[in-house]
Design an enzyme around this catalytic site. Structure first.
Site, PDB file in Angstrom:
ATOM      1  CG  ASP A   1      -2.107   0.943   1.053  1.00  0.00           C
ATOM      2  OD1 ASP A   1      -2.497   1.196  -0.107  1.00  0.00           O
ATOM      3  OD2 ASP A   1      -2.647   1.419   2.065  1.00  0.00           O
TER       4      ASP A   1
ATOM      5  CG  HIS B   1      -4.441  10.649   2.744  1.00  0.00           C
ATOM      6  ND1 HIS B   1      -5.501  10.608   3.628  1.00  0.00           N
ATOM      7  CD2 HIS B   1      -3.589   9.664   3.130  1.00  0.00           C
ATOM      8  CE1 HIS B   1      -5.303   9.632   4.513  1.00  0.00           C
ATOM      9  NE2 HIS B   1      -4.149   9.047   4.238  1.00  0.00           N
TER      10      HIS B   1
ATOM     11  CD  GLU C   1      -6.401   4.404   4.726  1.00  0.00           C
ATOM     12  OE1 GLU C   1      -5.794   3.529   4.064  1.00  0.00           O
ATOM     13  OE2 GLU C   1      -5.842   5.141   5.566  1.00  0.00           O
TER      14      GLU C   1
ATOM     15  CD  GLU D   1      -5.582   2.851  -0.089  1.00  0.00           C
ATOM     16  OE1 GLU D   1      -4.785   2.260  -0.844  1.00  0.00           O
ATOM     17  OE2 GLU D   1      -5.447   2.908   1.146  1.00  0.00           O
TER      18      GLU D   1
ATOM     19  CB  SER E   1      -8.145  -4.383   2.363  1.00  0.00           C
ATOM     20  OG  SER E   1      -7.248  -3.948   3.365  1.00  0.00           O
TER      21      SER E   1
HETATM   22 MN    MN Z   1      -4.243   2.621   2.838  1.00  0.00          MN
END
Ligand code: MN
Length: 425
Positions: A135, A142, A208, A210, A266
């Site tokens: 990651d 951010h 988050e 992403e 995740s």
């Molecule tokens: Mn992350």
């Protein structure tokens, strides 16, 4: 080799919902369980899911050099290993098979019956066996927001940040496809004012926003990937919600970085949209603020204009849009991330996954986490049912959406959706 699958003028004989994320120009890849409990590799056009294993057995990929069982597998890793030329040939062929003007499958009722499923007949699986997951932390907005909140607004970015695509190695075993609920994690936290930690459910579960890219076998151990070749090794992208427990994270992260605050789960969207399908949406990224070392310098456009949205849906409630960001805001692009990842000789394999880091834009309505949206809980938001949120409550569902749009085509990612269940005792 031309990417004929991207022809914006092509139409399909399959029925499409208006504004679908999956027109015939998309042709993503995924893995699903059929109504007969058979696992297979497939693609999606509109709300039709297409069994590529069956298509291959019936001869529709004749002339393309593929092993007999390439699509009869429970992951895409072997297909991804076949490389970019094969991905292009297969996408181009699928586009031809479903083209309005091609009668071969269109007029074959028994083949269609065996090959085409509706969404309610199938169950999406993880598309790849993710060997390694990295990651990054590549959004300047951010990193600046987090640095401002937790350190010093004057020196929000660490001295290395403008020189290195900062990243860490994550946990791949707990990456799950959209639709699988997660439990609020238990762990150690240090309540404000305490000098010893307490144990219990996290009070600051956060999403988050992403994206993540999935690679093919790229380099031998000891070799690195030149930045101008990096995109050759990127198969495609998914939406990625890197669940985070902010209170656990704050206590544990010194000095080695994220650990249990991140590894509990995740979520990814189950359809991998190929980098080929995204070519019409390439744009220039942010200009470097400081000169970058030569191995990180690139030519041409390496960013992608992908609209990103986050919704919170309370239990029995309706969806609230809480953020609208864009993948193009990323300061460090995927080519730079992959060049940096391998510059020390670290080898990258088929099915590895690289998360972008939280993708925040310049304004509060484009921040990619509740940590930023509520500014560490100081400014809770009010949902349409009147309830307030600083972080994610039990039984909330968080949904990420992503799509590219120009005058002629929309290429989307579908949903990346997860319900947060109460902590296990
Ligand atoms: Mn992350």
């Amino acid at each position: 080799m031309p990417i004929t699958a991207n022809d914006p003028n092509r139409t399909t004989w399959l029925e499409l919902p208006t504004n679908t994320d999956f027109p015939i120009q998309n042709i993503p890849f995924g893995v699903f369980l059929t109504r007969d409990d058979i696992i297979t590799i497939g693609t999606r056009i509109g709300d039709h899911v297409i069994d590529l294993g069956a298509l291959h057995q019936m001869g529709y990929f004749n002339g393309i050099d593929l092993t007999d069982d390439i699509f009869l597998q429970d992951t895409l890793n072997d297909f991804i290993s076949d490389g970019r030329k094969t991905w292009r040939l297969v996408r181009n062929r699928i586009a031809d098979i479903f083209d309005t003007n091609n009668p071969d499958l269109r007029e074959n009722a028994s083949h269609k019956e065996a090959i085409i499923f509706s969404l309610d007949e199938i169950e999406m699986q993880l598309p790849v066996n993710i060997g390694d997951y990295t990651d990054f932390y590549s959004s300047k907005e951010h990193a600046t927001n987090v640095g401002t909140m937790f350190r010093d607004p004057e020196n929000a970015l660490m001295p290395n940040w403008l020189h290195i695509p900062v990243g860490y190695h994550g946990r791949s075993s707990s990456i799950i496809p959209s639709g699988i609920p997660v439990h609020r994690p238990n762990g150690q936290t240090l309540p404000p004012g305490n000098d010893t930690p307490v144990f219990g459910p996290s009070k600051r579960v956060d999403f988050e926003l992403e994206m993540a890219f999935i690679t093919t076998d790229a380099n031998q151990l000891g070799e690195s990937i030149p930045i101008d070749e990096a995109e050759d090794y990127i198969f495609g992208l998914v939406l990625f919600n890197d669940w985070s427990a902010r209170d656990i994270q704050k206590w544990e992260y010194v000095p080695l970085g994220p650990f249990l605050a991140k590894s509990f789960a995740s979520t990814i969207s189950p359809w991998i949209v190929t980098l080929d399908a995204l070519q019409p949406f390439k744009v220039a990224g942010p200009a470097p603020i400081k000169e970058q070392l030569p191995y990180l310098q690139y030519t041409g456009e390496r960013s992608y204009d992908i609209n990103l949205e986050v919704y919170i849906t309370p239990n029995h409630g309706t969806a609230n849009k809480v953020s609208h960001s864009n993948f193009k805001y990323m300061y460090w692009n995927m080519s730079q991330q992959l060049a940096h990842h391998t510059i020390n000789g670290c080898n990258v394999l088929s099915g590895d996954m690289m998360g972008s880091g939280t993708i925040s834009g310049p304004t509060p309505d484009s921040y990619g986490s509740m940590l930023e949206i509520s500014w560490a809980g100081k400014n809770p938001i009010t949902l349409n049912d009147g309830s307030q949120r600083s972080f994610i409550n039990d039984n909330d569902t968080v949904t990420l959406k992503g799509y590219c749009q120009n005058d002629s085509v929309r290429i989307g990612f579908g949903d990346c959706s997860t319900k947060v269940l109460p902590a296990n005792n």
